[in-house]
Structures are given as structure tokens and as C-alpha cells.
Design an enzyme around this catalytic site. Structure first.
Site, PDB file in Angstrom:
ATOM      1  CB  SER A 153      -1.405  -0.505   1.067  1.00 18.65           C
ATOM      2  OG  SER A 153      -1.546   1.435   1.425  1.00 18.65           O
ATOM      3  CE1 TYR A 166      -4.143  -2.518   4.464  1.00 17.13           C
ATOM      4  CE2 TYR A 166      -3.682  -0.427   3.961  1.00 17.13           C
ATOM      5  CZ  TYR A 166      -4.016  -1.922   3.234  1.00 17.13           C
ATOM      6  OH  TYR A 166      -4.408  -1.610   1.740  1.00 17.13           O
TER       7      TYR A 166
END
Length: 246
Positions: A153, A166
Site C-alpha cells: 500500500s 494497517y
């Protein structure tokens, strides 16, 4: 690689596992892999979604896929080993794996991260990835050219406020990819990570509910890199974090 024009049947005779295959990027990747000749193993936690992807692949006339219903939050290392053994017994090989499944958790200040949220995100995004990769690698190295692809990400190599578990999990993902790539440098196994970037998915919508979704690309639009890394044209690419949107 970003405008890669995949040759017809470039994935022919390959068996490729896709996690999170029921929707979003995983679904798009699975269908594209099947379109270019692969036999695809669809792994996800929702049987109904996997069956829909299965039906789409069959309706298009592609090779029949297999469905593996598995919730990565509760799966064990033995579950993954048994799954790999089943794939090998049925298909004889595993040439590629896209480890795409992950969960967002909650966007919250660091001091307010709930322990359960942290544990859940780390279980799905880190622990399960490690256990699955450990099960896959011994089978994949038997292939002449195998590709293991993790999903990272934009917050996976530069932390961002409020993205807590995350973000940390994606840092770990990139580290895991680099470690595997270095250990298997010079072997038949290559390992890389894709940062898909902002894409029109359910996870993106939950993270940015007020975002103008019309400006985001569909998952299908970022597939050139996903196809490239699974094809033999990417032999030699190893240990890289690659952005799907350039």
C-alpha cells in the site's frame, strides 16, 4: 510493465492462487489470469462471492477454476499446508500466487487503537501471509519459473497518521517480500509486491467515504502489472515494490 500488452495465452499451463478472489482487485486478477490461460485457485471467505467469480470464468469459456473457502482470520498453518497439498494432488503444480487478501481495521489515533483491531489486522495481513507463503514456497520452487506477489500500500513504506495497524502490517508485508526475494535470489522463485494505488474498491470506499469515486480507476485498469508479474516476461524481477499506477 505498466502498459504491458499480455500475449495471448501467456499464462497457459500455469496454476495460480489468488487470495481475496471474491471481489475487488482479487476478483479482477483472477478473471484476467484465467483469460490469459491460467487455471486459477480462488481463495476467499465468502463462498457466494467465489461462486460468482467461478461462474464468470466458466461463462467466458476459460479453464475451470477451483474454489477454496477459507477465512484467513481463523485459518491455521496446517490449513494452508493441507490446501497446498490438495492443489498439488489435483493440478500437479503451483506456478504463481497473488496474496491479495487483507483487512483495513479502523482508522484511529495511535493511542486509541483497540487491541482486538490490532490483533485482527496482524493476523490477516501478516501472520496469515507468512503461514501461507511458508506452505506455498516448497511447492512453487519446483516450478521452472514461479512468481509470488504480495500486496502492499501507499502507507506500506511511509507511515501515515491514523492508519495504525494497517500501515504497520504493510510495512511488514514489504519486509517479508524482501526477505523471501533475497533468500531465493537465483532460484526459480521470484517475489515482489504491488502497490495498487487508489482503486475503486470496497476497502478504498471505507477508508475514504467522501472521496469522488469517479476519479478512481477500476480494478481492471491496473491489471497490466498483475499480468506482467505472473507471466514469464517478468523472470528476473525480484525483490521489488512496484506501483501499479504510474
Amino acid at each position: 510493465m505498466f502498459k504491458y500488452q499480455a500475449p495471448e495465452n501467456c499464462l497457459s499451463n500455469k496454476t495460480i492462487l489468488v487470495t481475496g478472489a471474491g471481489s475487488g482487485i482479487g476478483k479482477s486478477a483472477a478473471i484476467h489470469y484465467a483469460k490469459y490461460g491460467a487455471t486459477v485457485i480462488l481463495l476467499g471467505k465468502t463462498v457466494e462471492k467465489l461462486e460468482q467469480v467461478y461462474d464468470e470464468i466458466i461463462a467466458a469459456g476459460f479453464a475451470e477454476p477451483a474454489i477454496v473457502p477459507l477465512d484467513m482470520k481463523g485459518a491455521t498453518a496446517q490449513n494452508y499446508k493441507d490446501m497446498v497439498n490438495t492443489i498439488i494432488s489435483q493440478f500437479g503444480q503451483i506456478n504463481g500466487a497473488l496474496l491479495n487478501a487483507s483487512i483495513l481495521g479502523e482508522l484511529t489515533p495511535f493511542t486509541q487503537i483497540a487491541q482486538q483491531t490490532w490483533d485482527d489486522v496482524m493476523q490477516v495481513n501478516v501472520n496469515a501471509q507468512m503461514q501461507l507463503a511458508q506452505a506455498l514456497i516448497p511447492a512453487m520452487v519446483q516450478s521452472d519459473a514461479a512468481s509470488l506477489v504480495f500486496t502492499t500500500s501507499g502507507v506500506g513504506n511511509k507511515g501515515r497518521a491514523f492508519w495504525g495497524p494497517y500501515s504497520v502490517s504493510k510495512f511488514a508485508t514489504e519486509g517479508m517480500m524482501q526477505l523471501i526475494a533475497d533468500e531465493y535470489e537465483g532460484s526459480s522463485l521470484r517475489c515482489n509486491a504491488i502497490n495498487p494505488g487508489g482503486t475503486k474498491t470496497k476497502m478504498r470506499a471505507s477508508a475514504f467515504p467522501a472521496e469522488d469515486k469517479t476519479v478512481l480507476p477500476e480494478a481492471d485498469e491496473i491489471m497490466p502489472l498483475y499480468l506482467y508479474l505472473m507471466s514469464d516476461d517478468s523472470v528476473g524481477e525480484n525483490g521489488k515494490r512496484i506501483n501499479a499506477q504510474q
